[in-house]
Each structure stands twice: as structure tokens, then as C-alpha cells.
Design an enzyme around this catalytic site. Structure first.
Site, PDB file in Angstrom:
ATOM      1  N   ASN A  59      18.528  11.686  63.393  1.00 27.42           N
ATOM      2  CA  ASN A  59      19.041  12.829  64.260  1.00 27.42           C
ATOM      3  C   ASN A  59      18.961  12.743  65.761  1.00 27.42           C
ATOM      4  O   ASN A  59      18.869  13.752  66.374  1.00 27.42           O
ATOM      5  CB  ASN A  59      17.847  13.969  63.752  1.00 27.42           C
ATOM      6  CG  ASN A  59      17.988  14.022  62.226  1.00 27.42           C
ATOM      7  OD1 ASN A  59      18.907  14.290  61.529  1.00 27.42           O
ATOM      8  ND2 ASN A  59      16.747  13.776  61.534  1.00 27.42           N
ATOM      9  N   GLU A  61      25.349  24.204  69.993  1.00 27.75           N
ATOM     10  CA  GLU A  61      25.653  23.102  69.371  1.00 27.75           C
ATOM     11  C   GLU A  61      26.046  23.759  67.799  1.00 27.75           C
ATOM     12  O   GLU A  61      25.298  24.467  67.309  1.00 27.75           O
ATOM     13  CB  GLU A  61      24.123  22.098  69.035  1.00 27.75           C
ATOM     14  CG  GLU A  61      23.962  21.772  70.348  1.00 27.75           C
ATOM     15  CD  GLU A  61      22.905  20.505  70.378  1.00 27.75           C
ATOM     16  OE1 GLU A  61      22.730  20.395  69.092  1.00 27.75           O
ATOM     17  OE2 GLU A  61      22.533  19.904  71.210  1.00 27.75           O
ATOM     18  N   GLU A  98      22.011  25.539  67.228  1.00 28.24           N
ATOM     19  CA  GLU A  98      20.997  25.847  68.235  1.00 28.24           C
ATOM     20  C   GLU A  98      21.812  26.105  69.652  1.00 28.24           C
ATOM     21  O   GLU A  98      22.962  25.364  69.680  1.00 28.24           O
ATOM     22  CB  GLU A  98      19.808  24.914  68.337  1.00 28.24           C
ATOM     23  CG  GLU A  98      20.353  23.538  68.684  1.00 28.24           C
ATOM     24  CD  GLU A  98      19.315  22.456  68.798  1.00 28.24           C
ATOM     25  OE1 GLU A  98      18.177  22.667  68.861  1.00 28.24           O
ATOM     26  OE2 GLU A  98      19.794  21.201  68.286  1.00 28.24           O
ATOM     27  N   ASN A 129      20.672  24.703  73.505  1.00 32.61           N
ATOM     28  CA  ASN A 129      20.163  24.148  74.499  1.00 32.61           C
ATOM     29  C   ASN A 129      20.352  24.670  75.922  1.00 32.61           C
ATOM     30  O   ASN A 129      21.221  24.719  76.480  1.00 32.61           O
ATOM     31  CB  ASN A 129      20.464  22.293  74.568  1.00 32.61           C
ATOM     32  CG  ASN A 129      20.179  21.973  73.312  1.00 32.61           C
ATOM     33  OD1 ASN A 129      18.867  21.810  73.042  1.00 32.61           O
ATOM     34  ND2 ASN A 129      20.838  21.335  72.446  1.00 32.61           N
TER      35      ASN A 129
END
Length: 669
Positions: A235, A275, A288, A290
Site C-alpha cells: 500500500n 484520491e 480520501e 490528503n
């Protein structure tokens, strides 16, 4: 505009911010821990302030120390970079109370978007497409198992305050949920001081695509195209590019418009990234937001010509964006490779130590391409176990994707790093991988293409011929230099030996010289295993990089001295070579092979790290796949499992101990 800013970070991102601030005429202040006393960002800044011990929890994560440094130096604003305090609203609020500007979004947006659980609620309310999941706080492993069963496997367990792959696990069954929940919480607690996690559906064969935003305090919000970050390991992003080779204009516009709507919903100011996970049918789902500068921001800068750090500073100073959405154009293609201190041949385990040699490729124009290298290290610097293992971010830009990828491959082949293990061989091999070159990507790419891990590659027939020619050219150039220094130049009437055998690994390749003299620069025709190749190079003995042509192919390869030969590194290959006479080759084939020592009854520490836990006791029967120990290195917890059924003998390590690589953790009966 500010006259002095403090960078509350370290490494390459601190150096990156300093470069833009310097160009803008803004003085900079660096902060550093004990481990970073001699770091590059400290040397580059106009001033530097010591803020504590090596552990981030006692230095870079202590907001009070950053604020004290601002007061002591008169810094008017703080750029947080990424990681550390960059998405902590309490830090932003503390700065505001002291009259210091945070170069980033306001606390409201950080609270709304920085928390992955809350951000999904905001996204859903703003009609942004989201992944099915459970957004509440999960109390324990049993609760996690119940939720996962309701959502349906596979699921993703993620730290609410996480980022950079920390505190994230994929689970395909109940056992993996229980183990993943514990590991994700532990990593989240140590990395972010917040152990909350949530669970969502894991999209199979997904592509990871993100939208870069800029928003000012005057109501202007624009999206700067997208980046694809589908090449990931555990990830953690490994290679990125802009734009995405998968999106069409309609999908790009839809993702951009939803991202802008989300930013407006939380009154977002500064640079930010939304994202998404995109499936094979180009359906996209919010992951999400950022609320900071992304690691991979350089590729967006290369295709848009916009300095994101500069715009962050100008927005924080109250300025308006100097462009509108209609002004944003994507020009060419950019690729980024993250250079990490990790061993690709040992499942990418972290590596620490001193950079005895660090020679990145030259930045700037390279034919039809541009090379950029964002780094925070230098030759002689120490790679510490306390921080992220990133060494550099190597980027290339070119008019097309194929040209950018080709330029990246050549730049990686010339990127010299010695003293530690690193992932350059893997990245170099990636640039030549057919699936990567054809842009058939997913976040499972590495696991699918290297299911047993990345192993040393074997050269094909074309590569063997090229490597043999390079090895022999280097040997002839070296021999010619020795004779020249001894004032014993060979006369034209004294021809070279024309028959050689080049050993590459376990292969012996027959090479005959078709010319009789070694020239400077080197230029010679050779018959390599029956094929005539012209070899041209200006390589000199002692240089780590060999550049030249073999036949019609331009080659950049690395040469490292080994006992009686050279190690050649090229396109992800790493091959030991020796140049022999035919008689020596005949005798060499008869030499016995020395076998490595048997370590099958030992559990060795695969990297320098801290023992988090020992999961077994002496005399215990253990089944294959069961956990033996957990070792933490560079902010990641690594679970060491039994490779076969065994009985634990002596346990040599204890929780809390720091171990060197290959230290014996336990012995088996």
C-alpha cells in the site's frame, strides 16, 4: 509576502521547499533532530534549530518545539511538508494562537478531510462517489470481524489518521482481519498517535488515481489534472505518473469536478489531493483527501509548469490564484520513481547505513527529455532507522509516455547508490516490464508479477551479448591504462590477444576481437558468440557508470569491482563478470562451488530494527505461517512467520531490543 518561513520537516521535502523559498527570496529555517544534525536540509537552510532526540515523537512531532523555533528565529509561517504534523489540526490551531501562519489548509478542512472516517461522510454528503464500508470507530478485533463479514471479503483495514501505507492491511478472511486489525492499530498508534481504524470494501484490480487541487481564500478552486499511482507495494506508492494512461477526458473532468465540489464543501484553501480508486470500467470511488502536499507532486509540476510549493506559500500569504480552470493545460508526460533504502531481493526489507557512494543522474535536459531528482541526502550521509526509507524521487518528463519511460530507465541505470541496499534494480526492471510499458496497471501489479518476490533476473541472449561486450571493453581499457602508466605502450606490430572468454554468472561467452588496437575513446568490433557487434564508449577506469553503444543500442550500465572481475548492473540485471583466456575458462569450469552456510534452523533479523514482540515460547510447536516475531523498522511493522512446521529451541532476542541485520532472533530444534 513572508520574509522568513520555517520548514517543519526533514529530508527531500524540506530541501524541496527550501529551493522554492530561495527562488522567491524568502529566508528559511530548518529544524533537526540528533540524527539529522548533518543532514542536507540543515546545510541548505539559512538557519537551523535543534529540536530534540532522533525519535520523531520527541522531535519532529512535538508542536511546542516547532513553535519555539519559530519564535526564536522570527519565522512568520510554517510549511509542514508531508507526514509528521502536516495534517494535524491542533498544530495549525496552536500556530494561529501565536500569530504564525500555517502554509496549508485551515483546521476546519484538516479535521474534515484529514480524518479518513469524517472525510468519507463529507464526501458522501457532497455527492462524491464513495467505496462501501463502515465509517464508525471499530472497538476491537471481534467487532472488526463482524463488520468485515457484513461488507464482504476482501476488505481494507485503514488507519483513520493514516497515510503513506502506514496502518493499512488487506484481509481476505477472518484470521487476516484479526491480525490486520492489531497490526494496523499498532502502526497507526506509533506513526500518528491515533489508533482508530475503519474498514471498507477492497476493490479487486483497482487503479489508484488522484486529482491535484489548488484553492485560494477568495473562492477560486482548480484541479491540475491527475496522477496515477497504481504501482504500490504494501500500500506504499512506488512509481507514479501524470497524466494517467487510463483516463479519458470525460472521466478526468468528472473526477476533477467532484474533487472541486468536495474542496468547496469544506472551504478548502491551499494544495490538496483527492484520491480515488478506479475500477476496470472507469467507475471511480473516493478514498480520501490528503490535506497537504503529496510526495508525488513533482510529476504534476512537470506536466503543468506550476510550482505547487510556490502556490501554497502565495495562498497562505493571502494572494489569489493567478489562473483559472480554463488556463490549466497538461503538456507531455512525467514519471516518478521513488528510490528507497530497501532490499528488493529480500522482500523489500529496509536497509540502513552510510551512503558510501551517491551519484544521481544529472538534472536538466537529456535529449528530448528532462530529468529531475528531489533528494535529501548526499554522499557520506547516514540512512537512519528512525525515519521513512526514501532516498530520492527521480522524475523524467518527455513529450510522450513512451519517451518518459525510456528516459526513466536510462536515468535509473545511471543512478549509483552504494553502502546500503536499495530498490533501483527493481525500478529499472519495472521500466522494461511489458505490462508497465503497455500501461496495464493495477494496485496489485507487484504482487501479481512478482508473487514470490523480486529475484535477480537472468539476462536473455541479447542482454548476455551486450554485457559480455561491456565487460571485455572495460577489461581492455583497464589493461591499456596499466601499460600506459608503466610506459610500455604496445606497438602496432604487437597485436592484442584476439580470443577471450567472458564469464557472466555461470555462463561462458566466446568473444573474438576484430580490431587489433585499444583506442581512446574505445571503439572496437567484436564477434560475440557468433554475432558481430561494434562497441563504442568513452568510459574510464574507476568510473561507476559505463555509457556507450553496443551494436545499435545505447546503453547506460553500472560497473563495480569485485574479486577478479566486475559486477554489471543494467535494466534490473545484476551479473558478476570475469574476463578470461580460453585456457583459464577451461580450468575455471573445474573449480568447486562454495556452498553458503545452512541457516534453516535460525530465525535471522532481516533488517536492522526494534523487536516489537515475540509470539512464541521455547519448546513450542509452530505450524507453517504462524507468527514468530514482529520487528519494526522505518515506521513499519514486519511480521516474521514460520516458513515450515517447527519446534522453537532457544529464543535469543527480547521485546524492546534493537537488532542488527542477520542477528539471530531464535533457534529451532
Amino acid at each position: 509576502m513572508f520574509t522568513k518561513i520555517l520548514i517543519a520537516n526533514r529530508g527531500e521535502i524540506a530541501c524541496r521547499v527550501i529551493k522554492t523559498a530561495r527562488r522567491m527570496g524568502i529566508a528559511t529555517v530548518a529544524v533537526y533532530s540528533d540524527a539529522d544534525r548533518d543532514a542536507l536540509h540543515v546545510e541548505m537552510a539559512d538557519e537551523a534549530v535543534h529540536i530534540g532526540p532522533a525519535a520523531a515523537a520527541e522531535s519532529y512531532l512535538v508542536a511546542e518545539k516547532i513553535i519555539e523555533a519559530c519564535k526564536a528565529t522570527g519565522a512568520q509561517a510554517v510549511h509542514p511538508g508531508y507526514g509528521f504534523l502536516s495534517e494535524r489540526a491542533s498544530f495549525c490551531e496552536a500556530l494561529e494562537k501565536e500569530g504564525i501562519v500555517f502554509i496549508g489548509p485551515k483546521p476546519k478542512a484538516i479535521n474534515a478531510m484529514g480524518d479518513k472516517i469524517e472525510s468519507k461522510k463529507f464526501a458522501s454528503a457532497a455527492n462524491v462517489s464513495t467505496v462501501p464500508g463502515y465509517l464508525g470507530v471499530i472497538e476491537n478485533a471481534e467487532h472488526a470481524e463482524t463488520i468485515a463479514a457484513e461488507i464482504g471479503y476482501p476488505v481494507m483495514i485503514k488507519a483513520s489518521a493514516g497515510g503513506g501505507g502506514k496502518g493499512m492491511r488487506i484481509a481476505w478472511n477472518e484470521a487476516e482481519v484479526r491480525d490486520g486489525f492489531d497490526r494496523a492499530r499498532s502502526e497507526a498508534r506509533s506513526s500518528f498517535g491515533d489508533d482508530r481504524v475503519f474498514i471498507e470494501k477492497y476493490v479487486v484490480d483497482p487503479r489508484h488515481i488522484e486529482i491535484q487541487l489548488l484553492a485560494d481564500a477568495h473562492g477560486n478552486v482548480v484541479y491540475l489534472g491527475e496522477r496515477e499511482c497504481s504501482i504500490q507495494r504494501r500500500n506504499q506508492k512506488v512509481a507514479e505518473e501524470a497524466p494517467s494512461p487510463f483516463l479519458d477526458e470525460a472521466t478526468r473532468a468528472a473526477m476533477g469536478e467532484q474533487s472541486v465540489a468536495l474542496a468547496r464543501a469544506v472551504d478548502y484553501h491551499s494544495a490538496g489531493t483527492v484520491e480515488f480508486i478506479v475500477d476496470r470500467d472507469r467507475n471511480f470511488y473516493f478514498l480520501e483527501m490528503n490535506t497537504r502536499l503529496q510526495v508525488e507532486h513533482p510529476v504534476t509540476e512537470l506536466v503543468t509548469g506550476i510550482d505547487l510549493v510556490e502556490q501554497m506559500i502565495r495562498i497562505a500569504a493571502g494572494e489569489k490564484l493567478p489562473f483559472a480552470q480554463k488556463d490549466i493545460e497538461l503538456n507531455g508526460w512525467a514519471v516518478e520513481s521513488r528510490i528507497y533504502a530497501e532490499d528488493p531481493y529480500r522482500n523489500f526489507l529496509p536497509s540502513i547505513g552510510r551512503l558510501t557512494r551517491y551519484r544521481p543522474p544529472s538534472e536538466g535536459k537529456a535529449g528530448n527529455a528532462v530529468v529531475r531528482n528531489d533528494t535529501g541526502v548526499f554522499e557520506g550521509a547516514e540512512i537512519s532507522m528512525y525515519y521513512d526509507p526514501m532516498i530520492a524521487k527521480l522524475c523524467t518528463w518527455a513529450p510522450t509516455r513512451a519517451e518518459a519511460v525510456e528516459a526513466m530507465g536510462e536515468a535509473l541505470d545511471g543512478f549509483v547508490v552504494d553502502g546500503i541496499e536499495h530498490n533501483v534494480p527493481f525500478l529499472s526492471a519495472l521500466m522494461k516490464h511489458p505490462r508497465w510499458r503497455e500501461a496495464r496497471l493495477s494496485t496489485g501489479f507487484i504482487a501479481e508479477e512478482y508473487p514470490d518476490g523480486f529475484a535477480p533476473m537472468m539476462p536473455d541472449e541479447r542482454q548476455r551479448a551486450a554485457l559480455a561486450a561491456i565487460a571485455l571493453s572495460a577489461a581492455l581499457i583497464e589493461a591499456n591504462r596499466r601499460e600506459t602508466f608503466a610506459d610500455r605502450l604496445r606497438a602496432a606490430s604487437d597485436p592484442l590477444r584476439d580470443h577471450w572468454s567472458v564469464r557472466l554468472g555461470d555462463d561462458y561467452i566466446d568473444v573474438r576481437l576484430l580490431d587489433g588496437l585499444v583506442t581512446v575513446p574505445f571503439e572496437m568490433d567484436m564477434d560475440v558468440a557468433g554475432e558481430t557487434l561494434s562497441v563504442v564508449t568513452d568510459w574510464r577506469p574507476g568510473e561507476p557508470v559505463w555509457r556507450g553503444k553496443v551494436g545499435k543500442q545505447s546503453i547506460t550500465a553500472q560497473l563495480r569491482p569485485i574479486l577478479n572481475g566486475l559486477r554489471l548492473d543494467w535494466q534490473g540485471l545484476s551479473v558478476k563478470s570475469r574476463v578470461l583466456t580460453p585456457r583459464h575458462a577451461e580450468l575455471d569450469r573445474l573449480m568447486p562451488v562454495k556452498l553458503p552456510p545452512d541457516t534453516s534452523k535460525l530465525l535471522l533479523c532481516p533488517m536492522p530494527g526494534l523487536v516489537v514482540s515475540i509470539a512464541v515460547t521455547e519448546g513450542q510447536d509452530v505450524k507453517a505461517g504462524e507468527t514468530l516475531a514482529v520487528v519494526e523498522a522505518m515506521k513499519m511493522e514486519n511480521v516474521l512467520r514460520a516458513e515450515r512446521d517447527l519446534v522453537v529451541g532457544v529464543i535469543n532476542a527480547r521485546p524492546g531490543e534493537s537488532l542488527a541485520v542477520d542477528a539471530v532472533i531464535m533457534e529451532f530444534a
